[in-house]
Write a protein that holds these residues in place. Structure first.
Motif, PDB file in Angstrom:
ATOM      1  N   ALA A 120      -4.237  12.123  -9.924  1.00  0.00           N
ATOM      2  CA  ALA A 120      -3.361  13.163  -9.399  1.00  0.00           C
ATOM      3  C   ALA A 120      -3.707  13.487  -7.948  1.00  0.00           C
ATOM      4  N   ASP A 121      -4.981  13.450  -7.621  1.00  0.00           N
ATOM      5  CA  ASP A 121      -5.386  13.715  -6.236  1.00  0.00           C
ATOM      6  C   ASP A 121      -4.893  12.603  -5.318  1.00  0.00           C
ATOM      7  N   HIS A 122      -4.932  11.363  -5.792  1.00  0.00           N
ATOM      8  CA  HIS A 122      -4.411  10.260  -4.977  1.00  0.00           C
ATOM      9  C   HIS A 122      -2.888  10.343  -4.836  1.00  0.00           C
ATOM     10  N   VAL A 123      -2.207  10.770  -5.876  1.00  0.00           N
ATOM     11  CA  VAL A 123      -0.758  10.965  -5.768  1.00  0.00           C
ATOM     12  C   VAL A 123      -0.464  11.992  -4.679  1.00  0.00           C
ATOM     13  N   ARG A 124      -1.181  13.111  -4.730  1.00  0.00           N
ATOM     14  CA  ARG A 124      -1.007  14.131  -3.682  1.00  0.00           C
ATOM     15  C   ARG A 124      -1.326  13.569  -2.306  1.00  0.00           C
ATOM     16  N   ARG A 125      -2.383  12.792  -2.221  1.00  0.00           N
ATOM     17  CA  ARG A 125      -2.819  12.249  -0.931  1.00  0.00           C
ATOM     18  C   ARG A 125      -1.759  11.322  -0.337  1.00  0.00           C
ATOM     19  N   ILE A 126      -1.248  10.412  -1.145  1.00  0.00           N
ATOM     20  CA  ILE A 126      -0.239   9.476  -0.643  1.00  0.00           C
ATOM     21  C   ILE A 126       1.036  10.218  -0.264  1.00  0.00           C
ATOM     22  N   ASP A 127       1.389  11.229  -1.059  1.00  0.00           N
ATOM     23  CA  ASP A 127       2.632  11.969  -0.813  1.00  0.00           C
ATOM     24  C   ASP A 127       2.536  12.886   0.396  1.00  0.00           C
ATOM     25  N   PHE A 155     -17.423  16.451  -5.829  1.00  0.00           N
ATOM     26  CA  PHE A 155     -17.255  15.285  -4.961  1.00  0.00           C
ATOM     27  C   PHE A 155     -15.895  15.259  -4.288  1.00  0.00           C
ATOM     28  N   VAL A 156     -14.871  15.805  -4.944  1.00  0.00           N
ATOM     29  CA  VAL A 156     -13.534  15.780  -4.357  1.00  0.00           C
ATOM     30  C   VAL A 156     -13.520  16.577  -3.049  1.00  0.00           C
ATOM     31  N   VAL A 157     -14.264  17.680  -3.008  1.00  0.00           N
ATOM     32  CA  VAL A 157     -14.358  18.487  -1.788  1.00  0.00           C
ATOM     33  C   VAL A 157     -15.265  17.803  -0.774  1.00  0.00           C
ATOM     34  N   ARG A 158     -16.454  17.374  -1.214  1.00  0.00           N
ATOM     35  CA  ARG A 158     -17.436  16.789  -0.291  1.00  0.00           C
ATOM     36  C   ARG A 158     -16.891  15.547   0.410  1.00  0.00           C
ATOM     37  N   PHE A 159     -16.163  14.712  -0.324  1.00  0.00           N
ATOM     38  CA  PHE A 159     -15.715  13.446   0.248  1.00  0.00           C
ATOM     39  C   PHE A 159     -14.204  13.399   0.477  1.00  0.00           C
ATOM     40  N   ASP A 206      -9.367  10.339   2.115  1.00  0.00           N
ATOM     41  CA  ASP A 206      -8.178  10.244   2.977  1.00  0.00           C
ATOM     42  C   ASP A 206      -8.248   8.997   3.851  1.00  0.00           C
ATOM     43  N   ARG A 207      -9.400   8.781   4.461  1.00  0.00           N
ATOM     44  CA  ARG A 207      -9.578   7.655   5.381  1.00  0.00           C
ATOM     45  C   ARG A 207      -9.500   6.328   4.622  1.00  0.00           C
ATOM     46  N   GLN A 208     -10.110   6.290   3.435  1.00  0.00           N
ATOM     47  CA  GLN A 208     -10.092   5.059   2.634  1.00  0.00           C
ATOM     48  C   GLN A 208      -8.675   4.656   2.276  1.00  0.00           C
ATOM     49  N   VAL A 209      -7.869   5.585   1.772  1.00  0.00           N
ATOM     50  CA  VAL A 209      -6.512   5.255   1.346  1.00  0.00           C
ATOM     51  C   VAL A 209      -5.652   4.872   2.541  1.00  0.00           C
ATOM     52  N   GLN A 210      -5.812   5.596   3.675  1.00  0.00           N
ATOM     53  CA  GLN A 210      -5.025   5.247   4.855  1.00  0.00           C
ATOM     54  C   GLN A 210      -5.365   3.856   5.355  1.00  0.00           C
ATOM     55  N   ARG A 211      -6.654   3.526   5.364  1.00  0.00           N
ATOM     56  CA  ARG A 211      -7.061   2.192   5.824  1.00  0.00           C
ATOM     57  C   ARG A 211      -6.552   1.118   4.871  1.00  0.00           C
ATOM     58  N   TRP A 212      -6.546   1.402   3.575  1.00  0.00           N
ATOM     59  CA  TRP A 212      -6.025   0.440   2.609  1.00  0.00           C
ATOM     60  C   TRP A 212      -4.534   0.219   2.817  1.00  0.00           C
ATOM     61  N   VAL A 213      -3.791   1.303   3.013  1.00  0.00           N
ATOM     62  CA  VAL A 213      -2.350   1.181   3.258  1.00  0.00           C
ATOM     63  C   VAL A 213      -2.090   0.389   4.533  1.00  0.00           C
ATOM     64  N   ASP A 214      -2.798   0.717   5.602  1.00  0.00           N
ATOM     65  CA  ASP A 214      -2.593   0.017   6.875  1.00  0.00           C
ATOM     66  C   ASP A 214      -2.881  -1.472   6.739  1.00  0.00           C
ATOM     67  N   ALA A 215      -3.989  -1.804   6.067  1.00  0.00           N
ATOM     68  CA  ALA A 215      -4.341  -3.221   5.892  1.00  0.00           C
ATOM     69  C   ALA A 215      -3.317  -3.930   5.019  1.00  0.00           C
ATOM     70  N   THR A 216      -2.877  -3.276   3.964  1.00  0.00           N
ATOM     71  CA  THR A 216      -1.902  -3.887   3.059  1.00  0.00           C
ATOM     72  C   THR A 216      -0.592  -4.160   3.778  1.00  0.00           C
ATOM     73  N   ARG A 217      -0.159  -3.242   4.608  1.00  0.00           N
ATOM     74  CA  ARG A 217       1.094  -3.446   5.347  1.00  0.00           C
ATOM     75  C   ARG A 217       0.967  -4.585   6.359  1.00  0.00           C
ATOM     76  N   ARG A 218      -0.264  -4.856   6.809  1.00  0.00           N
ATOM     77  CA  ARG A 218      -0.493  -6.001   7.697  1.00  0.00           C
ATOM     78  C   ARG A 218      -0.641  -7.300   6.925  1.00  0.00           C
ATOM     79  N   GLY A 219      -0.741  -7.194   5.601  1.00  0.00           N
ATOM     80  CA  GLY A 219      -0.929  -8.386   4.779  1.00  0.00           C
ATOM     81  C   GLY A 219      -2.375  -8.808   4.669  1.00  0.00           C
ATOM     82  N   THR A 220      -3.319  -7.864   4.893  1.00  0.00           N
ATOM     83  CA  THR A 220      -4.740  -8.172   4.812  1.00  0.00           C
ATOM     84  C   THR A 220      -5.421  -7.251   3.797  1.00  0.00           C
ATOM     85  N   VAL A 221      -6.699  -7.539   3.512  1.00  0.00           N
ATOM     86  CA  VAL A 221      -7.520  -6.707   2.642  1.00  0.00           C
ATOM     87  C   VAL A 221      -8.851  -6.489   3.335  1.00  0.00           C
TER      88      VAL A 221
END
Length: 338
Positions: A19-26, A275-279, A284-299
């Motif tokens: 649910a936290d990731h759903v909120r984050r992506i949205d 941990f949800v608060v601490r990290f 946020d940074r992890q999911v954004q970097r994953w999205v950016d890399a995926t849109r470039r066609g990389t991992v």
């Protein structure tokens, strides 16, 4: 995949982390939208999906992944369900961000690793979010840049307020120390070769069945030694610290306190309670970097090998818990494409 396309993500699992990731992506992530959510609890999935425009709810992973709206997968379901979802995503050649663990056991992780190898390219990133934490990134830069000389030891602390119902002694390794396992491998760029677990008298605050705290010792392929204090019922807050000791100096992260005040004859700051608060920033940074890399066609980021190695070390750690003996870690040769 064209750079301009908005990435349609299926989130598997809508519990706390999902649910936290759903909120984050949205709400936070750019370049992606939640196209589908999956949960065995159909009502919970429907409730989550209804809050997001264009999001479909499913109870079966295969049905969600077959949707033409889904370009990528974020797996946040319980660990035992990961292997099946990962293999289904690989069959469809979909990129994946999988919350740790890759799988709960080394045999399952190896099956996923071998399935990805058959594709001949990386498709899976494992969610070891500490690699995206600003403090840990600075510590990594200090080590890699030679600021403290050759690293000899790491001193780690992992403390949590309290454990939830059903938390077991083995979960101290599999659910908590697994993060220090990946941190050690990443910071030192070395494999863990042996694990020893020392068990002091349990804290009176720990449930009767739980041997908490523990001191976990790692030996590495480069001759370093790592100690990890895991104290899952410390009672006062959530703390993660790591100090690297090198030949010419030391570097430490985890002392950040946020706002520090001096008023009314007192001074101090606050300690995060979970941990949800601490990290939060790291997630946020992890999911954004994953999205950016995926849109470039990389991992990028930690991959299947890292998930497999962590599972193998966890298995050795659980064995060491039970025997009290130093337990070697057996790893096959690392795949070259990783």
């Amino acid at each position: 995949m064209p750079q301009q396309r908005i990435l349609g993500v299926a989130v598997i699992g809508t519990g706390r982390m999902g649910a936290d990731h759903v909120r984050r992506i949205d709400e936070v992530t750019s370049g992606a939208r939640v196209a589908a959510v999956v949960d065995v609890d159909g009502e919970r999935a429907k409730t989550v999906a209804e809050r997001i425009e264009g999001c479909a709810a499913y109870t079966e992973t295969a049905a969600a992944l077959a949707s033409p709206e889904v370009d990528a997968v974020l797996i946040a379901s319980p660990g035992p369900a990961h292997e099946a979802a990962l293999l289904q995503a690989l069959d469809l050649d979909l990129p994946v961000l999988c919350e740790k663990p890759l799988t709960p056991d080394p045999a399952g992780a190896l099956r996923v690793l071998e399935a990805e190898q058959r594709l001949g390219r990386r498709r899976i990133q494992v969610g070891f979010m500490r690699r995206y934490d600003a403090g840990f990134q600075r510590l990594k830069a200090a080590i890699d840049g030679g600021a403290i000389g050759r690293p000899l030891m790491l001193h780690c602390q992992h403390r949590n307020v309290a454990t939830p119902p059903g938390f077991t002694t083995q979960m101290l390794i599999n659910d908590s120390v697994v993060h220090e396992i990946d941190t050690t491998r990443w910071l030192l760029d070395q494999e863990i070769t042996a694990v020893t677990v020392l068990r002091p008298a349990p804290s009176s605050a720990a449930p009767d069945h739980l041997g908490d705290p523990q001191l976990v010792l790692f030996e590495t392929s480069g001759g370093a030694v790592v100690d990890v204090e895991i104290f899952a019922n410390c009672g006062f807050g959530y703390q993660v610290r790591c100090e690297a000791v090198g030949e010419r100096g030391t570097a430490r992260t985890g002392d950040e306190t946020g706002l520090f005040t001096q008023a009314a004859g007192q001074w101090g700051g606050t300690i995060p309670q979970d941990f949800v608060v601490r990290f939060a920033d790291a997630y946020d940074r992890q999911v954004q970097r994953w999205v950016d890399a995926t849109r470039r066609g990389t991992v990028e980021g930690p991959g299947c090998w890292d998930g497999y190695a962590a599972a193998a070390v966890c298995a050795a750690g659980v064995q060491a818990q039970g025997t009290g003996q130093r337990t070697p870690v057996e790893l096959p040769e690392r795949p070259t494409y990783h």
